[in-house]
Design a protein around this motif. Structure first.
Motif, PDB file in Angstrom:
ATOM      1  N   PRO A 111      -0.814 -12.600  -8.887  1.00 37.57           N
ATOM      2  CA  PRO A 111      -2.264 -12.023  -9.219  1.00 37.57           C
ATOM      3  C   PRO A 111      -2.060 -10.508  -8.365  1.00 37.57           C
ATOM      4  CG  PRO A 111      -2.436 -13.456  -7.071  1.00 37.57           C
ATOM      5  CD  PRO A 111      -0.952 -13.889  -7.804  1.00 37.57           C
ATOM      6  N   LEU A 112      -2.704  -9.744  -9.506  1.00 34.46           N
ATOM      7  CA  LEU A 112      -2.564  -8.314  -9.100  1.00 34.46           C
ATOM      8  C   LEU A 112      -3.894  -7.917  -8.888  1.00 34.46           C
ATOM      9  CD1 LEU A 112      -1.113  -5.498  -9.005  1.00 34.46           C
ATOM     10  CD2 LEU A 112      -0.996  -5.469 -11.505  1.00 34.46           C
ATOM     11  N   PHE A 113      -4.150  -6.952  -7.800  1.00 36.88           N
ATOM     12  CA  PHE A 113      -5.500  -6.333  -7.793  1.00 36.88           C
ATOM     13  C   PHE A 113      -5.398  -4.793  -7.485  1.00 36.88           C
ATOM     14  CE2 PHE A 113      -6.458 -10.617  -7.112  1.00 36.88           C
ATOM     15  CZ  PHE A 113      -7.784 -10.912  -7.486  1.00 36.88           C
ATOM     16  N   PHE A 114      -6.045  -3.911  -8.146  1.00 36.83           N
ATOM     17  CA  PHE A 114      -6.103  -2.643  -7.902  1.00 36.83           C
ATOM     18  C   PHE A 114      -6.920  -2.155  -6.806  1.00 36.83           C
ATOM     19  CE2 PHE A 114      -3.938  -3.603 -11.920  1.00 36.83           C
ATOM     20  CZ  PHE A 114      -3.028  -2.677 -12.188  1.00 36.83           C
ATOM     21  N   VAL A 115      -6.640  -1.405  -5.747  1.00 35.04           N
ATOM     22  CA  VAL A 115      -7.400  -1.143  -4.791  1.00 35.04           C
ATOM     23  C   VAL A 115      -8.102   0.550  -4.803  1.00 35.04           C
ATOM     24  CG1 VAL A 115      -8.006  -0.694  -2.246  1.00 35.04           C
ATOM     25  CG2 VAL A 115      -6.300  -2.440  -3.264  1.00 35.04           C
ATOM     26  N   LEU A 116      -9.354   0.690  -5.222  1.00 33.21           N
ATOM     27  CA  LEU A 116      -9.665   2.116  -5.710  1.00 33.21           C
ATOM     28  C   LEU A 116     -10.228   2.700  -4.231  1.00 33.21           C
ATOM     29  CD1 LEU A 116     -11.474   1.789  -9.109  1.00 33.21           C
ATOM     30  CD2 LEU A 116      -9.019   2.239  -8.347  1.00 33.21           C
ATOM     31  N   HIS A 117      -9.675   3.904  -3.708  1.00 31.58           N
ATOM     32  CA  HIS A 117      -9.975   4.331  -2.483  1.00 31.58           C
ATOM     33  C   HIS A 117     -11.015   5.481  -2.429  1.00 31.58           C
ATOM     34  CE1 HIS A 117      -6.835   2.188  -0.094  1.00 31.58           C
ATOM     35  NE2 HIS A 117      -6.215   2.380  -1.342  1.00 31.58           N
ATOM     36  N   GLN A 143      -7.959   4.837 -17.108  1.00 31.58           N
ATOM     37  CA  GLN A 143      -8.093   3.965 -18.151  1.00 31.58           C
ATOM     38  C   GLN A 143      -6.973   3.008 -18.018  1.00 31.58           C
ATOM     39  OE1 GLN A 143      -7.319   6.762 -21.281  1.00 31.58           O
ATOM     40  NE2 GLN A 143      -9.470   7.414 -21.736  1.00 31.58           N
ATOM     41  N   ALA A 144      -6.069   2.916 -17.537  1.00 30.22           N
ATOM     42  CA  ALA A 144      -5.161   1.998 -17.261  1.00 30.22           C
ATOM     43  C   ALA A 144      -5.550   0.858 -16.460  1.00 30.22           C
ATOM     44  CB  ALA A 144      -3.694   2.314 -16.239  1.00 30.22           C
ATOM     45  N   LEU A 145      -6.970   1.178 -15.752  1.00 26.54           N
ATOM     46  CA  LEU A 145      -7.635  -0.056 -14.939  1.00 26.54           C
ATOM     47  C   LEU A 145      -8.675  -0.935 -15.774  1.00 26.54           C
ATOM     48  CD1 LEU A 145      -8.299   2.268 -11.771  1.00 26.54           C
ATOM     49  CD2 LEU A 145      -6.362   0.808 -12.223  1.00 26.54           C
ATOM     50  N   ASN A 146      -8.438  -0.691 -17.186  1.00 32.22           N
ATOM     51  CA  ASN A 146      -9.488  -1.391 -17.930  1.00 32.22           C
ATOM     52  C   ASN A 146      -8.965  -2.832 -18.084  1.00 32.22           C
ATOM     53  OD1 ASN A 146     -11.762   0.176 -18.873  1.00 32.22           O
ATOM     54  ND2 ASN A 146     -10.372   1.413 -20.055  1.00 32.22           N
ATOM     55  N   GLY A 147      -9.611  -3.689 -17.687  1.00 34.07           N
ATOM     56  CA  GLY A 147      -9.227  -5.342 -17.863  1.00 34.07           C
ATOM     57  C   GLY A 147      -8.636  -5.823 -16.759  1.00 34.07           C
ATOM     58  N   LYS A 148      -8.534  -4.690 -15.628  1.00 36.73           N
ATOM     59  CA  LYS A 148      -7.685  -5.249 -14.406  1.00 36.73           C
ATOM     60  C   LYS A 148      -8.721  -5.826 -13.528  1.00 36.73           C
ATOM     61  CE  LYS A 148      -4.013  -3.805 -16.473  1.00 36.73           C
ATOM     62  NZ  LYS A 148      -3.169  -4.973 -17.046  1.00 36.73           N
ATOM     63  N   HIS A 149      -8.159  -6.292 -12.440  1.00 36.56           N
ATOM     64  CA  HIS A 149      -8.992  -6.864 -11.376  1.00 36.56           C
ATOM     65  C   HIS A 149      -9.047  -5.771 -10.054  1.00 36.56           C
ATOM     66  CE1 HIS A 149      -9.094 -11.001 -12.751  1.00 36.56           C
ATOM     67  NE2 HIS A 149      -7.908 -10.877 -12.826  1.00 36.56           N
ATOM     68  N   LEU A 150     -10.234  -4.998  -9.792  1.00 37.49           N
ATOM     69  CA  LEU A 150     -10.235  -4.117  -9.001  1.00 37.49           C
ATOM     70  C   LEU A 150     -11.153  -4.164  -7.662  1.00 37.49           C
ATOM     71  CD1 LEU A 150     -11.705  -1.335 -11.658  1.00 37.49           C
ATOM     72  CD2 LEU A 150      -9.350  -2.313 -11.148  1.00 37.49           C
ATOM     73  N   VAL A 151     -10.430  -3.645  -6.528  1.00 37.97           N
ATOM     74  CA  VAL A 151     -11.253  -3.904  -5.493  1.00 37.97           C
ATOM     75  C   VAL A 151     -11.481  -2.381  -5.039  1.00 37.97           C
ATOM     76  CG1 VAL A 151     -10.775  -4.256  -3.029  1.00 37.97           C
ATOM     77  CG2 VAL A 151      -9.767  -5.656  -4.477  1.00 37.97           C
ATOM     78  N   GLY A 358      -8.729 -14.001   0.390  1.00 39.42           N
ATOM     79  CA  GLY A 358      -9.513 -14.683  -0.353  1.00 39.42           C
ATOM     80  C   GLY A 358      -9.552 -14.370  -1.856  1.00 39.42           C
ATOM     81  N   LEU A 359      -8.858 -13.028  -2.138  1.00 34.51           N
ATOM     82  CA  LEU A 359      -8.838 -12.704  -3.512  1.00 34.51           C
ATOM     83  C   LEU A 359      -8.024 -13.762  -4.351  1.00 34.51           C
ATOM     84  CD1 LEU A 359      -8.351  -8.846  -3.092  1.00 34.51           C
ATOM     85  CD2 LEU A 359     -10.363 -10.118  -3.851  1.00 34.51           C
ATOM     86  N   MET A 360      -7.100 -14.452  -3.782  1.00 33.14           N
ATOM     87  CA  MET A 360      -6.530 -15.662  -4.524  1.00 33.14           C
ATOM     88  C   MET A 360      -7.157 -16.719  -4.807  1.00 33.14           C
ATOM     89  SD  MET A 360      -2.800 -15.129  -2.412  1.00 33.14           S
ATOM     90  CE  MET A 360      -3.449 -15.242  -0.758  1.00 33.14           C
ATOM     91  N   GLY A 361      -8.340 -16.837  -4.320  1.00 29.60           N
ATOM     92  CA  GLY A 361      -9.241 -17.747  -4.796  1.00 29.60           C
ATOM     93  C   GLY A 361      -8.907 -18.962  -4.038  1.00 29.60           C
TER      94      GLY A 361
END
Length: 361
Positions: A111-117, A143-151, A358-361
Motif C-alpha cells: 500500500p502506497l500513501f502520499f504525504v502532503l506537507h 496531477q500525479a496524485l489523482n487517484g492516489k491515497h493521500l495524507v 492504521g492506514l494499512m486497515g
C-alpha cells in the motif's frame, strides 16, 4: 512491520525532519523503518535501527525531468525490489515531496500513501510567478496524485483539496506531524554558550519566498521594542542583504547550522512566523513545547490549528508587518500561559505513528 519512507533527500527542510521523527517513533514501537532516498545528499545522522537506501546520484539530471520519467521510474521499481529481496517486503510505503511523488506514482508498490506537507494551491500560485516551466513542473507533480491515497498534515490542507477539486484522490485523511515531546524538552535544556544572554526574538525557516523574511524585517522596523532576532536559516548573506534594506541588519544574529535548535527556542522571548503559507508549521509546535510563546501569520494552513483558545489572539493577517509588530510588542508586555496546549496531545509521536500504521486497515 516494515515501513518504507520514500523522499527526495535527507537534508535540511521540514519534510525530512518530520519523517525522521516518525521513523524514530516507529522504531521505538518495535517496527522497522527504512528511508528510500532519491538523492545521495544526506545531513541528518540516522540512529541505529533506521536504514537508508540511496538510489540516484546527486547530479542525475533525470530527476529534474518534466516528461519521459518512465525509464527512471522503472529503475526505481527495480531498486526497491532489490532492497526488498535483501530486507523483506515492505508493509507500507509513504511518499514525500514532488520529485519522489512523481516517480513513486509510476511504481506498482502498495500500500502506497502520499504525504502532503504544504498547501497545493499556494505552491501553485508561487510557481506561477516563477515562470511557465516552473508552474508546469509543479502542476504535473500534483496531477500525479489523482487517484492516489493521500495524507495531509493539517485539516486546512485536507479541506483545500476537498473544496478545490484540483486533485481527486482515492482517499484523503489528515495525520498531524509527530513530535517527541520529552526529547524536545530534554534537548531544550542543553547548554549552548553561543546563545545570547539578553532577550531576543527567534525565527526559524529557510530563506525562501514562502517564509516572507521581507515581512519579518519590515515588522522589526515597526516594533516599539528593539530586541535582536536570531535567524536560523540557510542563506545568511541574502538574509543580511534584505535586512539592510529595512534598516534592521544590526539586529540580526545568524549562527551556523544548529543540529539542536531547541535551546535557542527555549531562551527566546518569542517565536515569530511571517509565512505566506505552511502545511503544519513545525516551529510553532516546537516553540510551544519549549515554553516559548508565538506570534504568527494566520496563513494557510496550520497556524490556526495550533494557536487555539487564548493563543489565537497572536494570529495576525499575512503580509501585514504592522500587525505582526503590534502583537509582538503586546506579547512582550504579558506573561503567556502555555502549560495546557491542546495541540500537544494531538501531535505526540506515539499517537501519530499509530495513526500511520492504521492506514494499512
Amino acid at each position: 512491520m516494515k515501513v518504507a519512507i520514500a523522499i527526495d533527500r535527507l537534508s535540511k527542510g521540514g519534510a525530512p525532519k518530520v519523517m525522521l521523527s516518525l521513523a524514530n517513533e516507529l522504531l521505538t514501537l518495535g517496527h522497522e523503518p527504512h528511508f528510500l532516498v532519491m538523492s545521495e545528499e544526506n545531513i541528518y545522522n540516522l540512529p541505529n535501527g533506521i536504514n537508508a537506501h540511496f538510489f540516484f546520484k546527486n547530479d542525475d539530471k533525470r530527476l529534474n525531468r518534466l516528461f519521459n520519467l518512465d525509464k527512471i521510474a522503472d529503475e526505481l521499481s527495480a531498486k526497491i525490489a532489490k532492497v526488498e529481496s535483501e530486507v523483506g517486503q515492505f508493509d507500507l510505503f509513504l511518499s514525500n515531496l514532488d520529485k519522489t511523488n512523481l516517480l513513486m506514482a509510476k511504481t506498482a508498490v502498495k500500500p502506497l500513501f502520499f504525504v502532503l506537507h504544504a498547501s497545493v494551491e499556494e505552491e501553485l500560485k508561487r510557481h506561477a510567478m516563477l515562470g511557465p516551466l516552473k508552474y508546469v513542473k509543479k502542476i504535473r507533480s500534483k496531477q500525479a496524485l489523482n487517484g492516489k491515497h493521500l495524507v495531509t498534515v493539517s485539516k486546512g490542507i485536507e479541506e483545500e483539496i476537498r473544496t478545490k477539486g484540483r486533485i481527486k484522490p482515492a482517499s484523503l485523511t489528515t495525520i498531524y506531524n509527530p513530535f517527541d515531546i520529552k526529547d524536545i524538552v530534554s534537548k531544550s535544556l542543553e547548554s549552548n554558550p553561543e546563545i545570547p544572554t539578553g532577550d531576543y526574538w527567534i525565527h526559524i525557516g529557510r530563506f525562501v519566498q514562502q517564509k516572507r523574511h521581507d515581512i519579518l524585517f519590515a515588522s522589526l522596523s515597526k516594533m516599539e521594542n528593539n530586541l535582536p532576532i536570531v535567524l536560523l536559516c540557510h542563506k545568511p548573506k541574502q538574509a543580511r542583504k534584505l535586512a539592510r534594506k529595512y534598516g534592521v541588519e544590526d539586529r540580526l544574529i545568524i549562527p551556523e547550522f544548529q543540529y539542536n535548535p531547541y535551546p535557542w527556542i527555549r531562551a527566546a522571548k518569542g517565536m515569530l512566523l511571517s509565512s505566506d503559507f505552511e502545511g503544519l508549521p513545525t516551529v510553532l509546535i516546537e516553540s510551544l513545547i519549549c515554553g516559548t510563546p508565538v506570534v504568527s501569520t494566520d496563513c494557510p494552513h496550520g497556524p490556526k490549528e495550533i494557536l487555539l483558545d487564548s493563543l489565537a489572539e497572536y494570529l495576525v493577517p499575512r503580509r501585514d508587518p504592522e500587525k505582526l509588530a503590534q502583537k509582538a510588542d503586546l506579547l512582550l508586555s504579558r506573561t503567556i500561559d502555555l502549560t495546557d496546549c491542546d495541540i500537544e496531545s494531538k501531535v505526540a509521536s506515539e499517537v501519530v505513528a499509530k495513526q500511520y500504521l492504521g492506514l494499512m486497515g
